[in-house]
Design an enzyme around this catalytic site. Structure first.
Site, PDB file in Angstrom:
ATOM      1  NE  ARG A  45      42.556  30.356  45.848  1.00 19.82           N
ATOM      2  CZ  ARG A  45      43.261  29.911  44.803  1.00 19.82           C
ATOM      3  NH1 ARG A  45      43.757  28.690  44.822  1.00 19.82           N
ATOM      4  NH2 ARG A  45      43.501  30.677  43.757  1.00 19.82           N
ATOM      5  NE  ARG A  55      39.786  25.305  55.047  1.00 19.58           N
ATOM      6  CZ  ARG A  55      39.797  25.632  53.758  1.00 19.58           C
ATOM      7  NH1 ARG A  55      39.292  24.806  52.852  1.00 19.58           N
ATOM      8  NH2 ARG A  55      40.292  26.775  53.354  1.00 19.58           N
ATOM      9  CE  LYS A 101      37.432  31.076  55.215  1.00 13.57           C
ATOM     10  NZ  LYS A 101      38.418  30.936  54.126  1.00 13.57           N
ATOM     11  CG  ASN A 102      38.049  34.637  53.362  1.00  9.73           C
ATOM     12  OD1 ASN A 102      38.600  33.626  53.812  1.00  9.73           O
ATOM     13  ND2 ASN A 102      37.005  34.585  52.572  1.00  9.73           N
ATOM     14  CB  CYS A 112      36.888  25.301  48.703  1.00  8.58           C
ATOM     15  SG  CYS A 112      36.656  25.515  50.463  1.00  8.58           S
ATOM     16  CB  ILE A 156      33.195  34.072  41.632  1.00  8.82           C
ATOM     17  CG1 ILE A 156      32.452  35.331  42.084  1.00  8.82           C
ATOM     18  CG2 ILE A 156      34.685  34.114  42.007  1.00  8.82           C
ATOM     19  CD1 ILE A 156      32.985  36.627  41.496  1.00  8.82           C
ATOM     20  NE  ARG A 205      39.595  28.857  44.657  1.00  9.75           N
ATOM     21  CZ  ARG A 205      39.429  28.905  45.987  1.00  9.75           C
ATOM     22  NH1 ARG A 205      39.342  27.778  46.679  1.00  9.75           N
ATOM     23  NH2 ARG A 205      39.412  30.070  46.614  1.00  9.75           N
ATOM     24  N   PRO A 206      43.420  29.335  39.292  1.00 11.98           N
ATOM     25  CG  PRO A 206      43.327  30.511  37.290  1.00 11.98           C
ATOM     26  CD  PRO A 206      42.494  29.720  38.243  1.00 11.98           C
ATOM     27  CB  ILE A 207      48.173  31.631  41.657  1.00 14.03           C
ATOM     28  CG1 ILE A 207      49.307  30.739  41.145  1.00 14.03           C
ATOM     29  CG2 ILE A 207      47.361  30.887  42.704  1.00 14.03           C
ATOM     30  CD1 ILE A 207      50.393  30.495  42.201  1.00 14.03           C
ATOM     31  CG  ASP A 208      46.317  33.908  35.820  1.00 15.68           C
ATOM     32  OD1 ASP A 208      45.542  33.325  36.612  1.00 15.68           O
ATOM     33  OD2 ASP A 208      45.954  34.805  35.051  1.00 15.68           O
ATOM     34  CD  GLN A 209      45.473  38.326  36.390  1.00 13.33           C
ATOM     35  OE1 GLN A 209      45.641  39.551  36.436  1.00 13.33           O
ATOM     36  NE2 GLN A 209      45.763  37.605  35.319  1.00 13.33           N
TER      37      GLN A 209
HETATM   38  C1  EPZ Z   1      39.147  34.395  48.132  1.00 13.32           C
HETATM   39  O1  EPZ Z   1      39.648  33.347  47.317  1.00 13.32           O
HETATM   40  C2  EPZ Z   1      38.459  33.717  49.291  1.00 13.32           C
HETATM   41  N1  EPZ Z   1      39.429  32.913  50.026  1.00 13.32           N
HETATM   42  C3  EPZ Z   1      37.327  32.831  48.806  1.00 13.32           C
HETATM   43  O2  EPZ Z   1      36.629  32.398  49.958  1.00 13.32           O
HETATM   44  C4  EPZ Z   1      36.352  33.654  47.955  1.00 13.32           C
HETATM   45  O3  EPZ Z   1      35.413  32.769  47.375  1.00 13.32           O
HETATM   46  C5  EPZ Z   1      37.102  34.417  46.860  1.00 13.32           C
HETATM   47  O4  EPZ Z   1      38.170  35.181  47.434  1.00 13.32           O
HETATM   48  C6  EPZ Z   1      36.176  35.357  46.109  1.00 13.32           C
HETATM   49  O5  EPZ Z   1      35.617  36.273  46.996  1.00 13.32           O
HETATM   50  C7  EPZ Z   1      40.275  33.533  50.859  1.00 13.32           C
HETATM   51  O6  EPZ Z   1      40.239  34.739  51.012  1.00 13.32           O
HETATM   52  C8  EPZ Z   1      41.232  32.642  51.601  1.00 13.32           C
HETATM   53  P1  EPZ Z   1      39.877  35.234  43.823  1.00 13.32           P
HETATM   54  P2  EPZ Z   1      40.655  33.719  46.103  1.00 13.32           P
HETATM   55  O7  EPZ Z   1      41.321  35.323  43.563  1.00 13.32           O
HETATM   56  O8  EPZ Z   1      41.504  34.837  46.530  1.00 13.32           O
HETATM   57  C9  EPZ Z   1      40.102  33.659  39.350  1.00 13.32           C
HETATM   58  C10 EPZ Z   1      35.687  30.923  51.492  1.00 13.32           C
HETATM   59  O9  EPZ Z   1      34.672  30.210  51.401  1.00 13.32           O
HETATM   60  N2  EPZ Z   1      41.533  33.914  39.491  1.00 13.32           N
HETATM   61  O10 EPZ Z   1      39.104  36.480  44.109  1.00 13.32           O
HETATM   62  O11 EPZ Z   1      41.292  32.466  45.653  1.00 13.32           O
HETATM   63  C11 EPZ Z   1      39.622  32.536  40.265  1.00 13.32           C
HETATM   64  O12 EPZ Z   1      39.784  31.288  39.644  1.00 13.32           O
HETATM   65  C12 EPZ Z   1      36.632  31.005  50.320  1.00 13.32           C
HETATM   66  O13 EPZ Z   1      35.987  31.626  52.470  1.00 13.32           O
HETATM   67  C13 EPZ Z   1      42.331  33.815  38.354  1.00 13.32           C
HETATM   68  O14 EPZ Z   1      41.845  33.500  37.267  1.00 13.32           O
HETATM   69  O15 EPZ Z   1      39.608  34.207  45.009  1.00 13.32           O
HETATM   70  C14 EPZ Z   1      38.166  32.885  40.467  1.00 13.32           C
HETATM   71  O16 EPZ Z   1      37.421  32.417  39.366  1.00 13.32           O
HETATM   72  C15 EPZ Z   1      36.231  30.091  49.180  1.00 13.32           C
HETATM   73  N3  EPZ Z   1      43.670  34.049  38.474  1.00 13.32           N
HETATM   74  C16 EPZ Z   1      38.165  34.417  40.462  1.00 13.32           C
HETATM   75  O17 EPZ Z   1      39.389  34.813  39.826  1.00 13.32           O
HETATM   76  C17 EPZ Z   1      44.246  34.396  39.670  1.00 13.32           C
HETATM   77  O18 EPZ Z   1      45.475  34.618  39.703  1.00 13.32           O
HETATM   78  C18 EPZ Z   1      38.146  35.045  41.847  1.00 13.32           C
HETATM   79  O19 EPZ Z   1      39.181  34.442  42.596  1.00 13.32           O
HETATM   80  C19 EPZ Z   1      43.420  34.503  40.807  1.00 13.32           C
HETATM   81  C20 EPZ Z   1      42.063  34.262  40.701  1.00 13.32           C
END
Ligand code: EPZ
Length: 434
Positions: free
Chosen positions: A93, A399, A22-23, A117, A329, A122-126
């Protein structure tokens, strides 16, 4: 309202075929927007998240053809920049990958803030940091994200991610693929689906190296040509069936997997006394029926995946002894524990740490799927519980798991989707005080 109804107690036995990841799929579909040709994508999981993204691409003008259940062709040559269907984007997402893809293709993008979810903030600052470094102006206003490359095309840059982020790593790869010059992403995430996205783009003419390590180099190219690609198997779907086999003391051959992607899950299951035998593209899981406790800390790949935490927690609730689960995480990924308690689990949660007292004899109950993987955990609990479990909000589960009920039934689970008449809204009756 459709619910899962499970009569627990059956050990899972037999074989299950794992679907495409999926991801990976939810990043590869937006990536197809950037291809000046036809993409043929095989092993596409048939789940609602991919359906949603394909619908969005169609709204943008892409031609999406279903070749068979798990093979599609996407032709984005006639896509013109326009407003995407925001009501759909808001629901998942992964819609934020459309920013990287549209910036790469058009030099401009407009999307909603992402859904997905709810595990806390779950910010997107990065993501924004990366787009800014590549020369895009980003504005977040009224729930929308507006992105634009003033020069019309992004330029290469060196980006150090402050946080290991799957989404930011993937989004920056997307935006950098058609940028002018070289981009280097440091402190990048290393998940298998990131490698899959890079391999997909490279098969269409991109020049991306180092995916799967913490330093990824992208040499921007002028265009991407059409081609065909097959998505890798889903590490988390596979892990879910592995845990279900262990928890029900069954014996399941999980097929169409890449065992290396499952190493951390296999190792943790072995700690509980479960037998896990690895073959070339399958793993055999034999539950011992006498689960040992184990401690888990979720980490970025190759650590224990956060998306397997609820499923593993459910298993540990039944293991002999006390287990400690640390969520490395997210801030709040233990909402499923409240549902598990309704079935008899004894768990204490304090922020990112949950203590599973173990030895629970779960009993069936009406429970909710709080999110995608929490829902999968409730299914595992229902399979193990004595009596009947009803799971609401199964749309979350749909999903991310293709044909979940069908695959479980083929393994001997007593599970069905039952459509219940919607319960009448319970309105507080006005009570007249005489
Ligand atoms: C992806 O989410 C997956 N979703 C998630 O899977 C998975 O839990 C996650 O990666 C971690 O492996 C998809 O791929 C669609 P991250 P993503 O950016 O990309 C913080 C599932 O069940 N962060 O790696 O959103 C964030 O808050 C789903 O399939 C920032 O602070 O995860 C988190 O604490 C649920 N700023 C950590 O980093 C940012 O700009 C990791 O998030 C981005 C993230």
């Amino acid at each position: 309202m459709e619910k899962y109804v499970i009569n627990g107690g059956n050990a899972l036995r037999g074989e299950v075929e794992i679907s495409g990841a999926k991801n990976a799929a939810v990043a590869i579909i937006p990536a197809a927007l950037m291809v000046d040709g036809i993409c043929r994508i095989e092993n596409m999981p048939q789940i609602s998240d991919t359906d949603m993204l394909l619908t969005i691409l169609s709204h943008l003008g892409a031609e999406v053809k279903l070749i068979n259940k798990n093979t599609i062709e996407i032709d984005s040559r006639n896509v013109r920049f326009c407003d995407a269907p925001f009501d759909l984007m808001r629901k998942i997402r992964a819609s934020y990958y459309l920013i990287g893809a549209m910036l790469g293709r058009f030099g401009v993008a407009k999307t909603t803030m992402p859904g997905g979810c709810n595990f806390g903030v779950r910010p997107i600052d990065q993501h924004i940091k990366g787009f800014n470094a590549l020369g895009a102006d980003i504005e977040v206003k009224n729930g929308f994200i507006f992105a634009e490359a003033p020069e019309g095309r992004l330029h290469g840059s060196r980006i150090y991610l402050d946080k290991v982020s799957v989404g930011a790593t993937m989004n920056i790869i997307l935006a950098a693929t058609l940028a002018s010059g070289r981009t280097i992403i440091e402190n990048a995430a290393r998940e298998p689906h990131i490698v899959d996205l890079a391999n997909f783009l490279n098969s269409m003419g991109a020049d991306i190296r180092g995916a799967g390590t913490d330093t990824i180099k992208v040499n921007g190219v002028e265009r991407l040509h059409g081609g065909s690609y097959s998505i890798i198997p889903d590490q988390i779907e596979a892990g879910t069936y592995m845990v279900a086999a262990a928890a029900t003391a069954g014996e399941v051959l999980v097929k169409n997997v890449i065992p290396k992607h499952l190493e951390c899950i296999s190792a943790k299951l072995r700690e509980t006394g479960t037998i896990v035998q690895e073959y070339e593209d399958s793993v055999l899981v034999k539950g011992s029926g006498n689960l040992r406790k184990a401690n888990v800390k979720t980490l970025p790949y190759p650590g224990f995946p956060t998306d397997m935490q609820p499923q593993m927690g459910t298993l540990l609730a039944m293991a002999n002894g006390t287990s400690v689960v640390t969520e490395g995480i997210y801030d709040n990924r233990f909402k499923y524990v409240n549902e598990l308690r309704k079935m008899g689990a004894d768990v204490q949660v304090d922020g990112r740490i949950a203590i599973f007292e173990g030895n629970a004899k779960l009993t069936g109950a009406p429970v909710m799927a709080c999110d995608l993987r929490a829902g999968a955990a409730m299914v595992i609990a229902g399979l193990c519980a004595s009596g009947t479990t009803q799971i609401e909000d199964i749309h979350f589960i749909e999903r991310g798991y293709e044909n979940f009920v069908g695959k479980l039934r083929a393994l001997g689970a007593d599970i069905a989707i039952v459509d219940f008449p919607d319960e009448p809204e319970i309105h507080e009756k006005a009570v007249s005080v005489g």
